[in-house]
Design an enzyme around this catalytic site. Structure first.
Site, mmCIF file in Angstrom:
data_model
loop_
_atom_site.group_PDB
_atom_site.id
_atom_site.type_symbol
_atom_site.label_atom_id
_atom_site.label_comp_id
_atom_site.label_asym_id
_atom_site.label_seq_id
_atom_site.Cartn_x
_atom_site.Cartn_y
_atom_site.Cartn_z
ATOM 1 C CG HIS A 43 -30.276 -73.021 61.677
ATOM 2 N ND1 HIS A 43 -30.960 -71.836 61.615
ATOM 3 C CD2 HIS A 43 -29.648 -73.152 60.485
ATOM 4 C CE1 HIS A 43 -30.769 -71.279 60.433
ATOM 5 N NE2 HIS A 43 -29.971 -72.056 59.722
ATOM 6 C CB SER A 63 -24.541 -75.103 58.856
ATOM 7 O OG SER A 63 -23.851 -74.862 57.665
ATOM 8 C CG ASP A 79 -24.665 -62.150 57.988
ATOM 9 O OD1 ASP A 79 -24.046 -63.227 58.091
ATOM 10 O OD2 ASP A 79 -25.846 -62.002 58.372
ATOM 11 C CG MET A 80 -19.840 -63.663 53.796
ATOM 12 S SD MET A 80 -18.590 -63.351 52.575
ATOM 13 C CE MET A 80 -17.527 -64.774 52.819
ATOM 14 N N GLY A 90 -23.788 -54.396 54.406
ATOM 15 C CA GLY A 90 -24.757 -54.080 55.459
ATOM 16 C C GLY A 90 -25.690 -52.953 55.062
HETATM 17 P P1 NDP Z 1 -25.656 -62.184 50.562
HETATM 18 O O1 NDP Z 1 -24.933 -62.757 49.404
HETATM 19 O O2 NDP Z 1 -27.037 -61.732 50.377
HETATM 20 O O3 NDP Z 1 -24.824 -60.944 51.150
HETATM 21 C C1 NDP Z 1 -23.510 -61.136 51.608
HETATM 22 C C2 NDP Z 1 -22.944 -59.836 52.118
HETATM 23 O O4 NDP Z 1 -22.672 -58.956 51.021
HETATM 24 C C3 NDP Z 1 -23.885 -59.045 53.028
HETATM 25 O O5 NDP Z 1 -23.116 -58.456 54.029
HETATM 26 C C4 NDP Z 1 -24.496 -58.002 52.087
HETATM 27 O O6 NDP Z 1 -24.898 -56.834 52.767
HETATM 28 C C5 NDP Z 1 -23.317 -57.696 51.211
HETATM 29 N N1 NDP Z 1 -23.627 -57.154 49.899
HETATM 30 C C6 NDP Z 1 -24.595 -57.528 49.031
HETATM 31 N N2 NDP Z 1 -24.496 -56.832 47.881
HETATM 32 C C7 NDP Z 1 -23.431 -55.999 48.030
HETATM 33 C C8 NDP Z 1 -22.797 -55.028 47.194
HETATM 34 N N3 NDP Z 1 -23.232 -54.774 45.973
HETATM 35 N N4 NDP Z 1 -21.728 -54.362 47.682
HETATM 36 C C9 NDP Z 1 -21.270 -54.596 48.933
HETATM 37 N N5 NDP Z 1 -21.825 -55.513 49.773
HETATM 38 C C10 NDP Z 1 -22.884 -56.198 49.310
HETATM 39 O O7 NDP Z 1 -25.627 -63.237 51.813
HETATM 40 P P2 NDP Z 1 -25.751 -64.815 51.762
HETATM 41 O O8 NDP Z 1 -26.874 -65.159 50.849
HETATM 42 O O9 NDP Z 1 -24.434 -65.428 51.535
HETATM 43 O O10 NDP Z 1 -26.187 -65.129 53.267
HETATM 44 C C11 NDP Z 1 -27.475 -64.774 53.719
HETATM 45 C C12 NDP Z 1 -27.617 -65.045 55.195
HETATM 46 O O11 NDP Z 1 -27.649 -66.429 55.456
HETATM 47 C C13 NDP Z 1 -26.533 -64.478 56.101
HETATM 48 O O12 NDP Z 1 -27.193 -63.697 57.074
HETATM 49 C C14 NDP Z 1 -25.898 -65.692 56.750
HETATM 50 O O13 NDP Z 1 -25.451 -65.468 58.068
HETATM 51 C C15 NDP Z 1 -27.021 -66.687 56.714
HETATM 52 N N6 NDP Z 1 -26.567 -68.067 56.760
HETATM 53 C C16 NDP Z 1 -26.791 -68.787 57.909
HETATM 54 C C17 NDP Z 1 -26.411 -70.119 57.973
HETATM 55 C C18 NDP Z 1 -26.614 -70.918 59.229
HETATM 56 O O14 NDP Z 1 -26.338 -72.109 59.239
HETATM 57 N N7 NDP Z 1 -27.067 -70.361 60.305
HETATM 58 C C19 NDP Z 1 -25.781 -70.801 56.838
HETATM 59 C C20 NDP Z 1 -25.558 -69.921 55.703
HETATM 60 C C21 NDP Z 1 -25.957 -68.619 55.668
HETATM 61 P P3 NDP Z 1 -26.474 -56.442 52.911
HETATM 62 O O15 NDP Z 1 -26.964 -57.159 54.138
HETATM 63 O O16 NDP Z 1 -26.494 -54.989 53.064
HETATM 64 O O17 NDP Z 1 -27.150 -56.913 51.658
#
Ligand code: NDP
Length: 367
Positions: A129, A153, A186-187, A325
């Site tokens: 991870h 994952s 990042d999502m 971001g």
């Molecule tokens: P979010 O749904 O919180 O956010 C997704 C993206 O959307 C981010 O870049 C966020 O930027 C942006 N965002 C949020 N709101 C808005 C908006 N209103 N307008 C424009 N952009 C927006 O992310 P997730 O919950 O999907 O993921 C969270 C984390 O989990 C990530 O860092 C991901 O890498 C990690 N992850 C890791 C895994 C692993 O196995 N290692 C598996 C799954 C997820 P901002 O940061 O500014 O909010």
């Protein structure tokens, strides 16, 4: 001074200064055998998640890493090897090391290659991870490059039309430099990552409808049902279509670029970091923008695109248009000043880990 945080922390949160949180994580990891530099990489990644308001991937994960290290599932002295390489690509074996250590090595290599040959693609297999995907794409953006990072994952997500956990929550991140804060998407490719359900479980709250299904394929708001045989849903489902075909496709794309291409595995066969042989695979890419547009011009064009976007007409319910971001960077600025809010239940767990590993408590009673 204006403060912004993605979630306003309530009375159940305790603010911990960044340095204290960072050095606590380093101490815990060092005390169970992780070399100093590697412990700092993991701490940097977990603390960055909490700083940016990504509670699902912050220090609440430490417990699982500690368990993985103690059970032998994670190799704390990996021999990270380049198995194959050319001027612009490499295949890396992570030797079951900590995902952050393998990831930082592999993204560093992709950036080096992009510096020399314009582009660098590095795939790592046999890892663990790796935390937030954005940690690695941002490494490239900090060097004025475009960075892409993905990982497969363990299976938790049902494909569109299915009920079985087959796909991972397989996140994707892309970062690009500007003259200000980088663009950082990042999502997860599921509606939410599993860590978000863990946050709800910890708080004993039901999850919003539409995030997940139970074993029988019914939409559920009961976290326990999801953990006992249910599944998360891929991004973008609408109406009766449980789980969107677009998120499902993106998730498969991550498996293709990570496990299938690297000779590793795909999400269905990926294991838990807590156990031996989890076989997580990552993909990293760095693009030297100078190949296509002078870097300063690229950044100016990014600035122009973002300011046009922000100036565009808003929906009556919204005061502003955010860029990916941006909320995370603002949250980070606030938390660097005020401390990082950590949920009381997580503090208790960390204090216990600290005592068990001889690292001491993170927060003393009455702090
Ligand atoms: P979010 O749904 O919180 O956010 C997704 C993206 O959307 C981010 O870049 C966020 O930027 C942006 N965002 C949020 N709101 C808005 C908006 N209103 N307008 C424009 N952009 C927006 O992310 P997730 O919950 O999907 O993921 C969270 C984390 O989990 C990530 O860092 C991901 O890498 C990690 N992850 C890791 C895994 C692993 O196995 N290692 C598996 C799954 C997820 P901002 O940061 O500014 O909010």
């Amino acid at each position: 001074m204006n403060s912004y945080e993605k979630l306003s922390p309530d009375k159940d949160y305790v603010r911990v200064p960044k340095e204290r949180l960072f050095s606590f994580v380093v101490r815990v990891l060092e005390n169970i055998g992780v070399p100093e530099g590697d412990a700092e990489i993991v701490a940097d990644n977990l603390v960055m998640a909490d700083l940016r308001g990504v509670e699902s991937h912050g220090v609440q994960r430490l417990k699982r890493y500690v368990k993985g290290i103690k059970s032998g599932g994670v190799n704390v002295h990996p021999r990270i090897r380049i198995l194959r390489e050319g001027p612009s690509y490499a295949l890396v074996d992570g030797d079951e090391g900590l995902g952050q250590v393998v990831g930082r090595f592999a993204m560093g290599l992709a950036i080096e290659k992009a510096e020399r040959s314009g582009i660098g693609v590095v795939i790592a297999r046999n890892s663990n991870h790796y935390g937030i995907a954005g940690y690695y794409s941002l490494m490239a953006a900090e060097r004025d490059m475009i960075g892409i990072s993905m990982t497969n994952s363990r299976p938790l997500v049902a494909p569109t039309g299915g009920v079985e956990r087959f796909l991972g929550t397989n996140p994707i991140s892309i970062a690009a430099p500007t003259h200000g804060r980088p663009f950082l998407l990042d999502m997860a490719t599921s509606i939410v990552p599993i860590g978000k359900l863990e946050v709800y479980r910890r708080k004993g709250k039901p999850i919003p409808e539409g995030w997940a299904i139970n074993e029988r394929g019914e939409v559920t708001t009961n976290v326990r049902e999801v953990f006992s045989g249910g599944a998360l849903l891929p991004l973008g489902g609408l109406g009766e279509l449980l789980g969107g075909h677009k998120g499902y496709g993106l998730s498969l794309m991550v498996d293709v670029l990570t496990g299938v291409l690297s000779g590793g595995t795909w999400s269905r066969h990926v294991g838990n970091t807590e156990e031996k042989g989890s076989e997580v695979d990552h993909f990293f890419m760095a693009i030297n923008t100078g190949n296509f547009t002078p870097p300063e011009e690229f950044k100016s064009r990014m600035d122009a695109m973002i300011s046009e976007l922000k100036a565009s007409k808003k929906h009556p319910h919204f005061k502003r248009i955010w860029v990916h971001g941006e909320k995370g960077f603002l949250t980070m600025e606030t938390r660097l000043r005020l401390g990082i809010p950590i949920y009381a239940g997580v503090i208790r767990e960390l204090n216990q880990i600290g005592e068990e590993t001889g690292a001491g408590r993170l927060v003393e009673e009455g702090d």
